[in-house]
Scaffold this active site. Structure first.
Site, PDB file in Angstrom:
ATOM      1  N   ASP A  21       1.627  16.277  -3.345  1.00  0.00           N
ATOM      2  CA  ASP A  21       0.921  15.898  -2.119  1.00  0.00           C
ATOM      3  C   ASP A  21      -0.549  16.328  -2.163  1.00  0.00           C
ATOM      4  O   ASP A  21      -0.876  17.340  -2.786  1.00  0.00           O
ATOM      5  CB  ASP A  21       1.626  16.549  -0.918  1.00  0.00           C
ATOM      6  CG  ASP A  21       1.169  15.941   0.390  1.00  0.00           C
ATOM      7  OD1 ASP A  21       0.623  14.819   0.377  1.00  0.00           O
ATOM      8  OD2 ASP A  21       1.357  16.588   1.443  1.00  0.00           O
ATOM      9  N   ASN A  69       5.901   5.215   2.154  1.00  0.00           N
ATOM     10  CA  ASN A  69       4.596   4.895   1.562  1.00  0.00           C
ATOM     11  C   ASN A  69       4.280   3.397   1.566  1.00  0.00           C
ATOM     12  O   ASN A  69       3.123   3.003   1.434  1.00  0.00           O
ATOM     13  CB  ASN A  69       4.476   5.434   0.124  1.00  0.00           C
ATOM     14  CG  ASN A  69       4.309   6.933   0.051  1.00  0.00           C
ATOM     15  OD1 ASN A  69       4.666   7.563  -0.941  1.00  0.00           O
ATOM     16  ND2 ASN A  69       3.760   7.558   1.089  1.00  0.00           N
TER      17      ASN A  69
HETATM   18  C1  FPP Z   1       0.541  12.138  -2.213  1.00  0.00           C
HETATM   19  O1  FPP Z   1      -0.807  12.296  -1.877  1.00  0.00           O
HETATM   20  C2  FPP Z   1       0.757  11.379  -3.415  1.00  0.00           C
HETATM   21  C3  FPP Z   1       1.382  10.159  -3.497  1.00  0.00           C
HETATM   22  C4  FPP Z   1       1.875   9.437  -2.328  1.00  0.00           C
HETATM   23  C5  FPP Z   1       1.569   9.466  -4.753  1.00  0.00           C
HETATM   24  C6  FPP Z   1       1.732  10.303  -5.987  1.00  0.00           C
HETATM   25  C7  FPP Z   1       1.263   9.474  -7.115  1.00  0.00           C
HETATM   26  C8  FPP Z   1       0.594   9.916  -8.196  1.00  0.00           C
HETATM   27  C9  FPP Z   1       0.344  11.350  -8.461  1.00  0.00           C
HETATM   28  C10 FPP Z   1       0.058   8.970  -9.190  1.00  0.00           C
HETATM   29  C11 FPP Z   1       1.009   7.987  -9.839  1.00  0.00           C
HETATM   30  C12 FPP Z   1       2.285   8.553 -10.294  1.00  0.00           C
HETATM   31  C13 FPP Z   1       2.854   8.403 -11.527  1.00  0.00           C
HETATM   32  C14 FPP Z   1       4.215   8.935 -11.732  1.00  0.00           C
HETATM   33  C15 FPP Z   1       2.169   7.776 -12.653  1.00  0.00           C
HETATM   34  P1  FPP Z   1      -1.289  11.686  -0.493  1.00  0.00           P
HETATM   35  O2  FPP Z   1      -1.862  10.348  -0.766  1.00  0.00           O
HETATM   36  O3  FPP Z   1      -0.177  11.716   0.487  1.00  0.00           O
HETATM   37  O4  FPP Z   1      -2.422  12.704  -0.093  1.00  0.00           O
HETATM   38  P2  FPP Z   1      -2.843  13.128   1.374  1.00  0.00           P
HETATM   39  O5  FPP Z   1      -1.648  13.814   1.971  1.00  0.00           O
HETATM   40  O6  FPP Z   1      -3.978  14.079   1.130  1.00  0.00           O
HETATM   41  O7  FPP Z   1      -3.240  11.898   2.105  1.00  0.00           O
END
Ligand code: FPP
Length: 246
Positions: A21, A69
């Protein structure tokens, strides 16, 4: 600062799960778009997979995309799917070199066809590997998983394949997406949020929870080591008393 060498190899968590996250906030801090955070999150995925494999962790499960998501802006969802496809393509050789088997859990049929195809290919081309099992949770939601399992079991009851008295925890386990995984031992969430967010609700019943105030793109070797050292210092009683354990 601790390194991988400081970890006690005899007390490793068998199954580590991670809620990655903070990509969006990491990007915002730098005055960039959210997708920039996801792009940099991929590098943290690579390093974490590599370090867990070096430690000989048996199972690593990453929450890459939740059922919720899908409600994000279209451009962000598209970028995440593109990053997934590109990363799978790029990392196939590394997965094989490190003897890592890839798997996926979630409503995989709901992913774009390109992502499904790439995923199926990498899963098949790493299926003979015997080292760490890396599982990506994609379009995953724990309540949806449990609902699906309940439906499947109900259908079996209706068709006299199983009787209600025989529905035990093992039967439920075999109907979850995670049927091939052991229970989670250590669950890590980055970004300082203290939530589970519909991730592996059944499977974390006895997991040790570790929350760290670092955004996912900054999560590196020493953060992983701190999480594991912290886990190794905990007493896991599974409902028993300390005396019973000794
Ligand atoms: C959370 O940060 C992250 C995600 C929803 C996606 C995770 C994806 C990756 C790390 C990249 C792709 C993955 C692979 C396996 C290649 P957020 O967007 O919720 O951050 P925030 O809470 O600060 O808004």
């Amino acid at each position: 600062m601790h390194t991988l060498e400081d970890v006690d190899k005899n007390k490793l968590p068998k199954h580590v799960a991670v809620i990655m996250d903070g990509n969006g906030r990491w990007a915002k801090q730098r005055g960039k778009l959210r997708v920039f955070g996801h792009q940099n999150g991929v590098e943290a995925v690579r390093k974490t997979v590599e370090n867990c494999a070096k430690l000989q962790i048996g199972f690593l499960t990453l929450y890459a995309f939740s059922t919720e998501n899908w409600n994000r802006p279209k451009i962000e969802v598209e970028t995440l799917m593109k990053l997934l496809v590109a990363s799978l393509r790029k990392e196939l050789d590394t997965l094989n070199k490190n003897n890592i088997q890839l798997n996926a859990i979630g409503n995989i049929n709901s992913l774009p066809p390109k992502a499904q195809k790439e995923l199926a290919e990498v899963i098949s081309k790493t299926s003979k590997n015997t080292g760490m099992t890396l599982t990506l949770a994609l379009s995953y939601g724990s309540r949806e998983e449990i609902k699906t399992a309940v439906r499947e079991i109900s259908l079996k009851v209706k068709n006299n394949i199983i009787s209600p008295e025989n529905i035990d925890e093992a039967v439920i386990n075999t109907h979850l997406y995670t049927h091939f995984l052991p229970d989670v031992d250590l669950l890590i969430r980055t970004s300082g949020e203290h939530r589970i967010s519909n991730f592996l609700l059944w499977q974390i019943a006895y997991a040790e929870l570790y929350f760290i105030d670092v955004f996912w793109p900054d999560f590196s070797e020493h953060h992983l080591v701190e999480a594991i050292l912290n886990y190794q210092n905990r007493e896991r009683r599974f409902g028993k008393t300390s005396e019973q354990l000794n």
